[in-house]
Scaffold this active site. Structure first.
Site, PDB file in Angstrom:
ATOM      1  N   GLU A   1     -13.461  -9.964  24.544  1.00  0.00           N
ATOM      2  CA  GLU A   1     -12.098 -10.263  25.015  1.00  0.00           C
ATOM      3  C   GLU A   1     -11.266 -10.860  23.876  1.00  0.00           C
ATOM      4  O   GLU A   1     -11.805 -11.444  22.943  1.00  0.00           O
ATOM      5  CB  GLU A   1     -12.161 -11.255  26.190  1.00  0.00           C
ATOM      6  CG  GLU A   1     -12.776 -10.633  27.444  1.00  0.00           C
ATOM      7  CD  GLU A   1     -12.818 -11.590  28.628  1.00  0.00           C
ATOM      8  OE1 GLU A   1     -12.328 -12.741  28.501  1.00  0.00           O
ATOM      9  OE2 GLU A   1     -13.355 -11.193  29.676  1.00  0.00           O
TER      10      GLU A   1
ATOM     11  N   GLN B   1      -1.581  13.234  24.469  1.00  0.00           N
ATOM     12  CA  GLN B   1      -2.011  13.774  25.775  1.00  0.00           C
ATOM     13  C   GLN B   1      -0.793  13.745  26.698  1.00  0.00           C
ATOM     14  O   GLN B   1      -0.565  12.768  27.422  1.00  0.00           O
ATOM     15  CB  GLN B   1      -3.159  12.922  26.340  1.00  0.00           C
ATOM     16  CG  GLN B   1      -3.697  13.402  27.677  1.00  0.00           C
ATOM     17  CD  GLN B   1      -4.760  14.492  27.561  1.00  0.00           C
ATOM     18  OE1 GLN B   1      -5.363  14.680  26.509  1.00  0.00           O
ATOM     19  NE2 GLN B   1      -4.993  15.221  28.632  1.00  0.00           N
TER      20      GLN B   1
ATOM     21  N   ASP C   1       0.986  23.682  11.808  1.00  0.00           N
ATOM     22  CA  ASP C   1       1.074  24.201  13.176  1.00  0.00           C
ATOM     23  C   ASP C   1       2.529  24.197  13.622  1.00  0.00           C
ATOM     24  O   ASP C   1       3.391  23.629  12.948  1.00  0.00           O
ATOM     25  CB  ASP C   1       0.202  23.379  14.150  1.00  0.00           C
ATOM     26  CG  ASP C   1       0.503  21.891  14.103  1.00  0.00           C
ATOM     27  OD1 ASP C   1       1.650  21.519  13.786  1.00  0.00           O
ATOM     28  OD2 ASP C   1      -0.404  21.090  14.394  1.00  0.00           O
TER      29      ASP C   1
ATOM     30  N   ARG D   1      -6.987  24.989  18.052  1.00  0.00           N
ATOM     31  CA  ARG D   1      -7.910  23.841  18.102  1.00  0.00           C
ATOM     32  C   ARG D   1      -8.980  24.111  19.146  1.00  0.00           C
ATOM     33  O   ARG D   1      -8.691  24.430  20.288  1.00  0.00           O
ATOM     34  CB  ARG D   1      -7.140  22.554  18.451  1.00  0.00           C
ATOM     35  CG  ARG D   1      -8.021  21.314  18.388  1.00  0.00           C
ATOM     36  CD  ARG D   1      -7.250  20.055  18.715  1.00  0.00           C
ATOM     37  NE  ARG D   1      -6.428  19.555  17.612  1.00  0.00           N
ATOM     38  CZ  ARG D   1      -6.894  18.939  16.526  1.00  0.00           C
ATOM     39  NH1 ARG D   1      -8.188  18.762  16.392  1.00  0.00           N
ATOM     40  NH2 ARG D   1      -6.063  18.510  15.600  1.00  0.00           N
TER      41      ARG D   1
ATOM     42  N   HIS E   1       5.982  16.754  22.027  1.00  0.00           N
ATOM     43  CA  HIS E   1       6.044  18.216  21.912  1.00  0.00           C
ATOM     44  C   HIS E   1       6.572  18.905  23.148  1.00  0.00           C
ATOM     45  O   HIS E   1       7.291  19.871  23.059  1.00  0.00           O
ATOM     46  CB  HIS E   1       4.674  18.784  21.544  1.00  0.00           C
ATOM     47  CG  HIS E   1       4.341  18.472  20.125  1.00  0.00           C
ATOM     48  ND1 HIS E   1       3.083  18.601  19.618  1.00  0.00           N
ATOM     49  CD2 HIS E   1       5.118  18.015  19.125  1.00  0.00           C
ATOM     50  CE1 HIS E   1       3.105  18.239  18.359  1.00  0.00           C
ATOM     51  NE2 HIS E   1       4.316  17.872  18.028  1.00  0.00           N
TER      52      HIS E   1
ATOM     53  N   LYS F   1      -2.060  27.173  14.445  1.00  0.00           N
ATOM     54  CA  LYS F   1      -3.315  26.400  14.560  1.00  0.00           C
ATOM     55  C   LYS F   1      -4.005  26.720  15.875  1.00  0.00           C
ATOM     56  O   LYS F   1      -3.352  26.804  16.911  1.00  0.00           O
ATOM     57  CB  LYS F   1      -3.001  24.900  14.483  1.00  0.00           C
ATOM     58  CG  LYS F   1      -4.236  24.027  14.679  1.00  0.00           C
ATOM     59  CD  LYS F   1      -4.022  22.609  14.192  1.00  0.00           C
ATOM     60  CE  LYS F   1      -3.308  21.748  15.181  1.00  0.00           C
ATOM     61  NZ  LYS F   1      -3.121  20.377  14.684  1.00  0.00           N
TER      62      LYS F   1
HETATM   63  C1  R5P Z   1      -1.044  17.888  16.253  1.00  0.00           C
HETATM   64  O1  R5P Z   1      -0.302  18.725  16.762  1.00  0.00           O
HETATM   65  C2  R5P Z   1      -0.584  16.970  15.174  1.00  0.00           C
HETATM   66  O2  R5P Z   1       0.671  17.317  14.692  1.00  0.00           O
HETATM   67  C3  R5P Z   1      -1.575  16.915  14.048  1.00  0.00           C
HETATM   68  O3  R5P Z   1      -1.635  18.201  13.428  1.00  0.00           O
HETATM   69  C4  R5P Z   1      -2.941  16.561  14.528  1.00  0.00           C
HETATM   70  O4  R5P Z   1      -2.891  15.455  15.355  1.00  0.00           O
HETATM   71  C5  R5P Z   1      -3.858  16.293  13.372  1.00  0.00           C
HETATM   72  O5  R5P Z   1      -5.121  16.012  13.855  1.00  0.00           O
HETATM   73  P1  R5P Z   1      -6.384  16.137  12.926  1.00  0.00           P
HETATM   74  O6  R5P Z   1      -6.087  15.433  11.651  1.00  0.00           O
HETATM   75  O7  R5P Z   1      -7.489  15.463  13.705  1.00  0.00           O
HETATM   76  O8  R5P Z   1      -6.668  17.595  12.739  1.00  0.00           O
END
Ligand code: R5P
Length: 293
Positions: A36, A93, A167, A192, A127, A190
């Site tokens: 804590e 998120q 991206d 993921r 976004h 991109k």
């Molecule tokens: C995602 O859309 C963000 O703009 C970054 O590209 C992303 O959070 C990067 O995450 P990481 O470094 O883990 O690939």
């Protein structure tokens, strides 16, 4: 007005106080053996307007400490509480991708808006919404961008680089910097597949052979997005790859992987304390605080 900082973000918060010409005081933290947090606000913190300056990377403990601090300040008579969190957590998120997932952007946003009157941040990850108020409905919000301060760094360090966003979401930052300096730019695609599993497809028709490429993004978290982009670029014969991000969250191990993938240098703003920091945001943040009146 007073600026209140926390030990982990002292230099940046103290610089903000200096830029605003107001006193800097610090919230003391103690971690009990059971995990804590004990929070003690300074005795002189009962100003009418307290500006709490702390970035919210690695946020879970920080959010509880913010809750304890905000309530204590209100009890001491603080009338206006402005949160300056250059990195705003839980913004990625923004929808439930699978049934049952918490939409943390909205939940944490509401939590912050209930604690603070104003929230100021830099390049938040928005976004699927356009304005920060949509995530933090109860507060007055101000979104700043590190694009200009970072682009000054870029202009000093590389001659006629090609800018690449890894991206689609990065297009806003890449375009802003490229237009400001009249540079060639492009945006990759991109895919993921997991926290550290990322695939990058370079844009068709972009002539990158023999170029110096600077990757531009808002966040380097694990660094995998930048690493995969760098590998793809190297396969296409670029001369060198560098990266510029507002928020650098990646660990020392991630940095080693990033360099091994061919990213020669990473430059970031001091929104999050990191070895790659090259740009201080105090002036920009102070303007933001002033602009809210
Ligand atoms: C995602 O859309 C963000 O703009 C970054 O590209 C992303 O959070 C990067 O995450 P990481 O470094 O883990 O690939």
């Amino acid at each position: 007005m007073i600026v209140l900082g926390f030990p982990d973000y002292r230099p940046q918060a103290a610089r903000l106080a200096t830029a605003l010409g107001v006193p800097y005081r610090e919230v003391a933290l103690h971690r009990f053996p059971d995990g804590e947090s004990k929070v003690t606000v300074p005795a002189e913190a009962g100003a009418a307007h307290a500006v709490l300056c702390r970035s919210l990377d690695r946020p879970n403990d920080k959010l509880i400490e913010l809750l304890l601090t905000a309530h204590t300040l209100r009890n001491q008579g603080v009338q206006r509480l402005t949160l300056v969190a250059p990195y705003l957590c839980y913004m990625r998120q923004d929808i439930a991708f699978h049934p049952g997932e918490a939409v943390s952007q909205r939940i944490v946003g509401r939590f912050l808006g209930e604690l603070c009157d104003d929230v100021i941040t830099v390049d938040p990850h928005l976004h699927r919404i356009e304005r920060l108020e949509q995530a933090i409905p109860n507060a007055r919000c101000l979104t700043l961008s590190a694009a200009h301060p970072l682009s000054d760094h870029l202009a000093w360090h590389w001659q006629d680089p090609l800018l690449l966003g890894p991206d689609r979401e990065s297009a806003q930052w890449v375009a802003a910097i490229a237009r400001h300096h009249g540079l060639d730019w492009g945006v990759a695609e991109k895919h993921r597949h997991g926290d550290r599993e990322v695939e990058i497809e370079l844009p068709a028709g972009l002539n990158i052979h023999g170029r110096t490429v600077v990757l531009v993004d808002d966040v380097a978290s694990t660094g995998q997005t930048l690493a995969q982009a760098a590998q793809a670029l190297r396969r296409h014969g670029v001369t060198s790859v560098h990266a510029l991000v507002t928020h650098a969250l990646c660990s020392a191990e991630d940095m080693t992987r990033l360099h091994a993938a061919g990213v020669q240098s990473l430059a970031s703003s001091d929104s999050v304390s990191h070895a790659s920091n090259v740009v201080e945001l105090a002036g920009l943040l102070a303007e933001g605080v002033r602009s809210l009146g």
